[in-house]
Design a protein around this motif. Structure first.
Motif, PDB file in Angstrom:
ATOM      1  N   ARG A  83       0.835  -1.207   0.000  1.00 33.49           N
ATOM      2  CA  ARG A  83       0.000   0.000   0.000  1.00 33.49           C
ATOM      3  C   ARG A  83       0.868   1.254   0.000  1.00 33.49           C
ATOM      4  O   ARG A  83       1.920   1.282   0.647  1.00 33.49           O
ATOM      5  N   LEU A  84       0.397   2.252  -0.716  1.00 34.80           N
ATOM      6  CA  LEU A  84       1.131   3.517  -0.760  1.00 34.80           C
ATOM      7  C   LEU A  84       0.991   4.248   0.572  1.00 34.80           C
ATOM      8  O   LEU A  84      -0.070   4.209   1.186  1.00 34.80           O
ATOM      9  N   THR A 105      -2.637  11.746  -6.971  1.00 37.83           N
ATOM     10  CA  THR A 105      -2.629  10.377  -7.519  1.00 37.83           C
ATOM     11  C   THR A 105      -3.426   9.401  -6.655  1.00 37.83           C
ATOM     12  O   THR A 105      -3.384   8.190  -6.890  1.00 37.83           O
ATOM     13  N   PRO A 165      -7.144   8.313  -5.617  1.00 40.31           N
ATOM     14  CA  PRO A 165      -8.560   8.512  -5.939  1.00 40.31           C
ATOM     15  C   PRO A 165      -9.340   8.990  -4.716  1.00 40.31           C
ATOM     16  O   PRO A 165      -9.153   8.468  -3.624  1.00 40.31           O
ATOM     17  N   GLY A 166     -10.184   9.996  -4.936  1.00 38.31           N
ATOM     18  CA  GLY A 166     -11.007  10.515  -3.849  1.00 38.31           C
ATOM     19  C   GLY A 166     -10.286  11.518  -2.963  1.00 38.31           C
ATOM     20  O   GLY A 166     -10.760  11.807  -1.863  1.00 38.31           O
ATOM     21  N   ARG A 217       3.689   5.287  -9.356  1.00 37.98           N
ATOM     22  CA  ARG A 217       3.088   4.257  -8.499  1.00 37.98           C
ATOM     23  C   ARG A 217       1.643   4.603  -8.120  1.00 37.98           C
ATOM     24  O   ARG A 217       0.916   3.756  -7.627  1.00 37.98           O
ATOM     25  N   GLY A 218       1.258   5.853  -8.341  1.00 39.82           N
ATOM     26  CA  GLY A 218      -0.099   6.276  -7.984  1.00 39.82           C
ATOM     27  C   GLY A 218      -1.058   6.095  -9.138  1.00 39.82           C
ATOM     28  O   GLY A 218      -0.718   5.525 -10.173  1.00 39.82           O
ATOM     29  N   ALA A 219      -2.290   6.592  -8.940  1.00 41.27           N
ATOM     30  CA  ALA A 219      -3.303   6.507  -9.999  1.00 41.27           C
ATOM     31  C   ALA A 219      -3.243   7.789 -10.832  1.00 41.27           C
ATOM     32  O   ALA A 219      -3.358   8.880 -10.268  1.00 41.27           O
ATOM     33  N   PRO A 220      -3.055   7.665 -12.151  1.00 44.04           N
ATOM     34  CA  PRO A 220      -2.931   8.869 -12.982  1.00 44.04           C
ATOM     35  C   PRO A 220      -4.283   9.496 -13.300  1.00 44.04           C
ATOM     36  O   PRO A 220      -4.734   9.483 -14.443  1.00 44.04           O
ATOM     37  N   LEU A 221      -4.930  10.045 -12.265  1.00 46.09           N
ATOM     38  CA  LEU A 221      -6.265  10.617 -12.465  1.00 46.09           C
ATOM     39  C   LEU A 221      -6.189  11.918 -13.258  1.00 46.09           C
ATOM     40  O   LEU A 221      -6.995  12.168 -14.125  1.00 46.09           O
ATOM     41  N   TYR A 222      -5.200  12.733 -12.932  1.00 46.03           N
ATOM     42  CA  TYR A 222      -5.016  14.023 -13.629  1.00 46.03           C
ATOM     43  C   TYR A 222      -3.541  14.111 -14.028  1.00 46.03           C
ATOM     44  O   TYR A 222      -2.783  14.865 -13.392  1.00 46.03           O
ATOM     45  N   TRP A 273      -2.899   5.903 -17.968  1.00 41.07           N
ATOM     46  CA  TRP A 273      -3.309   4.561 -17.512  1.00 41.07           C
ATOM     47  C   TRP A 273      -2.672   3.500 -18.398  1.00 41.07           C
ATOM     48  O   TRP A 273      -3.351   2.580 -18.845  1.00 41.07           O
ATOM     49  N   ALA A 297      -3.026  -0.088 -17.181  1.00 39.79           N
ATOM     50  CA  ALA A 297      -4.356  -0.694 -17.336  1.00 39.79           C
ATOM     51  C   ALA A 297      -4.502  -1.260 -18.743  1.00 39.79           C
ATOM     52  O   ALA A 297      -5.013  -2.360 -18.934  1.00 39.79           O
ATOM     53  N   SER A 334      -3.051  -0.306  -5.161  1.00 47.40           N
ATOM     54  CA  SER A 334      -2.121   0.015  -4.060  1.00 47.40           C
ATOM     55  C   SER A 334      -2.414   1.389  -3.457  1.00 47.40           C
ATOM     56  O   SER A 334      -1.926   1.704  -2.375  1.00 47.40           O
ATOM     57  N   THR A 335      -3.220   2.215  -4.144  1.00 53.22           N
ATOM     58  CA  THR A 335      -3.503   3.565  -3.612  1.00 53.22           C
ATOM     59  C   THR A 335      -4.658   3.550  -2.611  1.00 53.22           C
ATOM     60  O   THR A 335      -4.953   4.573  -2.013  1.00 53.22           O
ATOM     61  N   TRP A 362     -13.590   5.989  -3.159  1.00 55.23           N
ATOM     62  CA  TRP A 362     -12.341   5.702  -3.889  1.00 55.23           C
ATOM     63  C   TRP A 362     -12.675   5.111  -5.259  1.00 55.23           C
ATOM     64  O   TRP A 362     -12.150   5.542  -6.285  1.00 55.23           O
ATOM     65  N   ALA A 386     -14.295   7.660  -7.639  1.00 58.04           N
ATOM     66  CA  ALA A 386     -13.339   8.635  -8.192  1.00 58.04           C
ATOM     67  C   ALA A 386     -12.666   8.039  -9.431  1.00 58.04           C
ATOM     68  O   ALA A 386     -12.481   8.718 -10.447  1.00 58.04           O
ATOM     69  N   ASN A 403     -13.322   9.228 -13.427  1.00 53.50           N
ATOM     70  CA  ASN A 403     -12.169   9.538 -14.282  1.00 53.50           C
ATOM     71  C   ASN A 403     -12.208   8.731 -15.575  1.00 53.50           C
ATOM     72  O   ASN A 403     -12.011   9.263 -16.665  1.00 53.50           O
TER      73      ASN A 403
END
Lengths: 219, 189
Positions: free
Chosen positions: A19-20, A82, A84-85, A150-155, A212, A215, B69-70, B80, B83, B87
């Motif tokens: 987990r991050l 990075t 979500p939420g 390593r994070g989520a590329p939301l923006y 992404w 993905a 992992s986030t 979560w 979101a 996106n």
């Protein structure tokens, strides 16, 4: 591919996930990599100047504090973006120190103008500091991109622009210790201009560097 | 405690187990998330074709997998997930808009001849089993001629060399074979 088939494939790919850490802690990790490197570069260059005078200047200290705070807050905001939420107000975090940094340099410009007239606002080419700026920024930049991926590329554009702001700010923070104290207009044009160009360039490349892609690769 | 909170707690617990490497919990989680996402996508993009909706659902599942992992189990799961879904749906909407801008809808179907048969876009025989049976019932010479000339699409010269018969004999065998097939299939239909 059927959704059920995809679910089977994804479930088969499960392994324990690391987990991050929270964004502020990730920013501390980044600083733990970036700061010793910047300090090492500064140390190798310090013999070129005498820092005692600049360190005694309160405006220099305020400017340095604002630059460092910009680096820290931009890194936290980049890591937040990075997750979500995340709370979007976190994106505004670097605004205050960045404004203080710009205001401090702007104040210097006004003082130079009052003291030297139009000569105090003359912009000269200063390409010789470009190699130093590149060297001092390379390790913080690599570490930042590796951690952001390593994070989520939301923006992705915003995330990478904030990451670039953090890298440029920490680089400027270090460079100020060995770069000759120059006219404020030079700082405004070359240093802050460099920060703006880097952030915009990173924002433009954001979707290519982050995105992404992982993905798509799983399909 | 309301149903939404219970569902969130259930999903949070599944996600926590999935992060710890429990593949059955992960499969259960994805199986619960998929219909939820289908419903969300359908509500927002009701105009999409079913396969486009399914594509978006799969996109969300893949992104969930990539970003797992986030997730912090101390926080609720659904915000979560939503979101990520928002996106991916925004990206999907942009893709759809780009595709629509490049496509020209043309309602006219060009007719080349007035006869109905000539305007069929696709013609294929529906009963593959009956066709296979009719082929099997053909005499060996006729069956071989049809296989070589019609299925493998060899030239008369190549088929004659492959079968060891003359071009004339092949022509006759194909003609008779096709007639026999037509008769057998026509009788059954």
């Amino acid at each position: 591919m059927e959704t059920q088939e995809l679910i089977k494939r994804l479930a088969a790919d499960t392994s324990t996930v690391r987990r991050l850490h929270p964004p502020w802690r990730r920013a501390v990790f980044w600083l733990a990599i970036a700061l010793p490197y910047v300090a090492a570069v500064v140390r190798s260059k310090l013999m070129m100047v005498d820092p005692s005078q600049t360190l005694a200047d309160p405006r220099f200290m305020i400017e340095q504090a604002a630059t460092f705070a910009t680096a820290v807050t931009a890194a936290i905001a980049a890591f937040c973006s990075t997750v979500p939420g995340f709370d979007r107000r976190m994106l505004l975090l670097p605004l205050a120190p960045l404004a203080l940094w710009i205001a401090s340099v702007g104040h210097g410009c006004v003082q130079d103008w009052l003291r030297f007239g139009a000569d105090g606002l003359a912009i000269r080419p200063d390409w010789e500091c470009l190699p130093s700026a590149t060297i001092i920024g390379i390790v913080p930049a690599i570490a930042m991109v590796a951690m952001l991926r390593r994070g989520a590329p939301l923006y992705p554009r915003l995330t990478l622009a904030l990451g670039a702001l953090a890298v440029a700010a920490i680089g400027n923070f270090g460079m100020q210790f060995f770069h000759f104290r120059d006219a404020s207009i030079m700082m405004l044009f070359w240093h802050l201009g460099n920060v703006a160009v880097l952030s915009l360039l990173a924002g433009w490349l954001g979707a290519h560097v982050l995105g992404w892609h992982h993905a798509k690769a799983a399909r | 405690m309301n149903q939404g909170t219970q569902q969130d707690q259930h999903l949070t617990s599944l996600m926590r187990s999935a992060q710890d490497g429990d593949s059955s919990a992960y499969a259960a989680l994805l199986n619960e998330v998929a219909p939820l996402m289908r419903q969300t996508v359908r509500r927002r993009f009701g105009f999409l074709q079913p396969q486009d909706i399914e594509d978006l659902v799969q996109d969300v599942l893949l992104s969930l997998h990539a970003a797992r992992s986030t997730y912090d189990p101390a926080r609720p799961f659904l915000p979560w997930l939503m979101a990520i879904a928002r996106n991916r749906m925004a990206d999907g909407a942009r893709r759809h808009a780009r595709r629509s801008a490049n496509e020209v809808a043309d309602g006219r179907l060009l007719e080349t001849f007035p006869a109905e048969d000539t305007n069929m876009l696709l013609s294929r025989y529906g009963d593959a089993e009956a066709l296979a049976q009719a082929m099997a019932d053909l005499p060996p010479g006729q069956r071989q001629a049809i296989e070589l000339l019609k299925l493998r699409e060899l030239s008369l010269k190549e088929a004659a060399a492959a079968s060891g018969t003359s071009v004339g004999a092949l022509k006759v065998a194909v003609h008779r074979g096709i007639a026999a097939l037509r008769k057998a299939l026509g009788a059954k239909g």
